[in-house]
Design an enzyme around this catalytic site. Structure first.
Site, PDB file in Angstrom:
ATOM      1  N   SER A 171      -0.756   0.499   2.592  1.00  0.00           N
ATOM      2  CA  SER A 171      -1.034   1.314   1.416  1.00  0.00           C
ATOM      3  C   SER A 171      -0.172   0.821   0.269  1.00  0.00           C
ATOM      4  CB  SER A 171      -0.711   2.782   1.713  1.00  0.00           C
ATOM      5  OG  SER A 171      -0.460   3.478   0.500  1.00  0.00           O
ATOM      6  N   LYS A 180       2.654   3.201   5.765  1.00  0.00           N
ATOM      7  CA  LYS A 180       1.286   3.271   6.285  1.00  0.00           C
ATOM      8  C   LYS A 180       0.782   1.973   6.890  1.00  0.00           C
ATOM      9  CE  LYS A 180      -1.620   6.183   4.808  1.00  0.00           C
ATOM     10  NZ  LYS A 180      -2.395   7.206   5.499  1.00  0.00           N
TER      11      LYS A 180
END
Ligand code: ARG
Length: 462
Positions: free
Chosen positions: A282, A288
């Site tokens: 991300s 992430k």
């Protein structure tokens, strides 16, 4: 000859050329150039047959064959200039052939029409694509078999309603997908067998008065036989629809599996770790690691199923035989074909690379009272209790464990006996997840021995 501005292939009765909008809506060359190889193969088979039947001379057939090879190499080499004015791949190839070899090119279209030509080209294209798709499925099945073999005895929770149901083995879960994708493969194999009749020589719709040999062209192009009804031959797109239907079901399976990978790779589940090669990050949240490939596979069903629906809609109102509506078949099939191949390859890559987290799987396998059915079965076997009563007793034991905030194996024998006095120490033997899965040896069951047998069976079969 017609006015210069009218179409050089069919413009004899036309005084003027088409409006720009007419040309834009009519032309298919922008996409049907993907069938160039098939178009040239069809023309070569047709020309050879025309000469064999004495309809054109051998020297014309030789010139056509050589000329088509030149055109093919121009297309493959990227030097061919496609023309929108020439509408489609068929007329583009033929017009270029005329420039290359002159007069004999005009004899190629004897005893055929673009209607049987396009049906033939498109069938050849779909047939090639079916073979490629089957290859993609085989590769995915291979990756699943490797996972199943490695984890034939690893335990994990099996779900119904996405609620913990009974422990199963990792291998068993992987093999469920092998069954699905093997059925998908068989649908493509069936579709290929059914479609393998050659439309070439059906001509515009009624056949031809030339003494053509349709068996010869069918054989040259690898078809089992010529199609038996010329009206059907030029107006049939079942082969494209069957391809799309088979692709839709396969995409649905891919999507279900993708959904599981999305869930399994979440921090809440941690059943699998996807490789870096098949994950993305991300731009704002540094922690992430996203399962984008799985999500996109899950989404592909939309366009593939859409293509299937779109082509059914195109076909459903068409009177026999050919109508130009049918030109709308190709973009749908091309898009679906590209995307099913991509989805299969991405799934194969993810499955190959992913790591099953054995500890998380095992911890989850034992939670949620997953061995309650084993307990009930034990009551039936050891105490000769009717299953319905055993179910009830087990329910009480689950309620007891729940009130204690523990799992079934954590209950004491005294707790157990307070629900049913005849329960013995032996019961704990069936409450472990490994015993649970090992006991499910019925054919097709989750026991490692069954999984290994199925892996061996599929390895043999493939
Ligand atoms: N480009 C056309 C198609 O894709 C080829 C057949 C055209 N036939 C005709 N009679 N206009 O369907």
């Amino acid at each position: 000859m017609s006015d210069k501005s009218s179409n050089q292939m069919w413009g004899g009765r036309f005084a003027a050329g088409p409006d720009a909008i007419m040309e834009a809506i009519n032309a298919s060359i922008g996409f049907d150039k993907r069938m160039a190889t098939q178009d040239i193969a069809g023309s070569r088979a047709h020309a050879a047959m025309l000469a064999h039947a004495g309809i054109i001379t051998d020297s014309d057939a030789d010139a056509i064959r050589e000329g088509l090879l030149t055109v093919l190499s121009e297309i493959e080499g990227g030097t061919f200039e496609f023309s929108t004015a020439l509408e489609d791949i068929h007329m583009n190839v033929e017009a270029r052939l005329k420039e290359v070899i002159g007069e004999p090119a005009g004899r190629l279209h004897t005893g055929r029409s673009r209607n049987d030509q396009v049906a033939t080209d498109f069938k050849l294209w779909v047939r090639d694509q079916i073979d490629a798709t089957i290859g993609g499925i085989d590769a995915l099945i291979g990756a699943l078999l490797a996972q199943a073999e490695a984890g034939a005895e690893w335990v994990m929770p099996g779900f119904t309603h996405l609620q913990t149901a009974q422990p199963v083995t990792w291998g068993h879960h992987m093999m469920a997908y092998v069954e699905m994708f093997a059925r998908d493969k068989s649908r493509f194999v069936d579709a290929r067998r059914r479609m393998n009749e050659c439309p070439l020589g059906a001509a515009a719709l009624a056949g031809t008065s030339f003494p053509i040999d349709r068996h010869m062209t069918a054989e040259a192009l690898g078809f089992d036989r010529p199609s038996a009804n010329s009206l059907d031959a030029v107006s049939d797109r079942d082969f494209a629809l069957e391809f799309l239907a088979a692709a839709s079901i396969c995409a649905m399976h891919l999507s279900r599996m993708a959904e599981e990978l999305v869930i399994w790779s979440s921090a809440q589940f941690r059943f699998v770790t996807l490789s870096d090669r098949f994950s993305t990050g991300s731009s704002i949240m540094p922690q992430k690691k996203n399962p984008d490939a799985a999500e996109l596979i899950r989404a592909k069903i939309g366009r593939i199923f859409g293509a299937n629906t779109a082509l059914l809609m195109v076909m459903k109102g068409l009177p026999l035989a050919y109508s130009k509506d049918m030109q709308e078949d190709k973009e749908q099939v091309f898009d679906a074909a590209d995307n099913i191949m991509l989805a299969l390859a991405a799934m194969e890559g993810m499955v190959k690379d992913m790591t099953a987290n054995r500890e998380s799987l095992e911890a989850a396998a034992g939670s949620g009272f997953s061995t309650a059915t084993d307990l009930a079965d034990w009551l039936v076997r050891a105490l000769n209790m009717p299953f319905r009563d055993a179910h009830h007793v087990t329910g009480s034991l689950v309620a007891k464990a729940e009130s204690r905030g523990c799992d079934l194996p954590d209950l004491s024998l005294a707790d157990m006996q307070s629900v049913h006095e005849h329960i013995t120490e032996d019961v704990f033997g069936v409450l472990g997840v490994h015993n649970s899965v090992a006991s499910r040896v019925s054919y097709g069951g989750t026991a490692p021995s069954q999984v290994r047998a199925q892996v061996a069976r599929w390895k043999d079969a493939l």
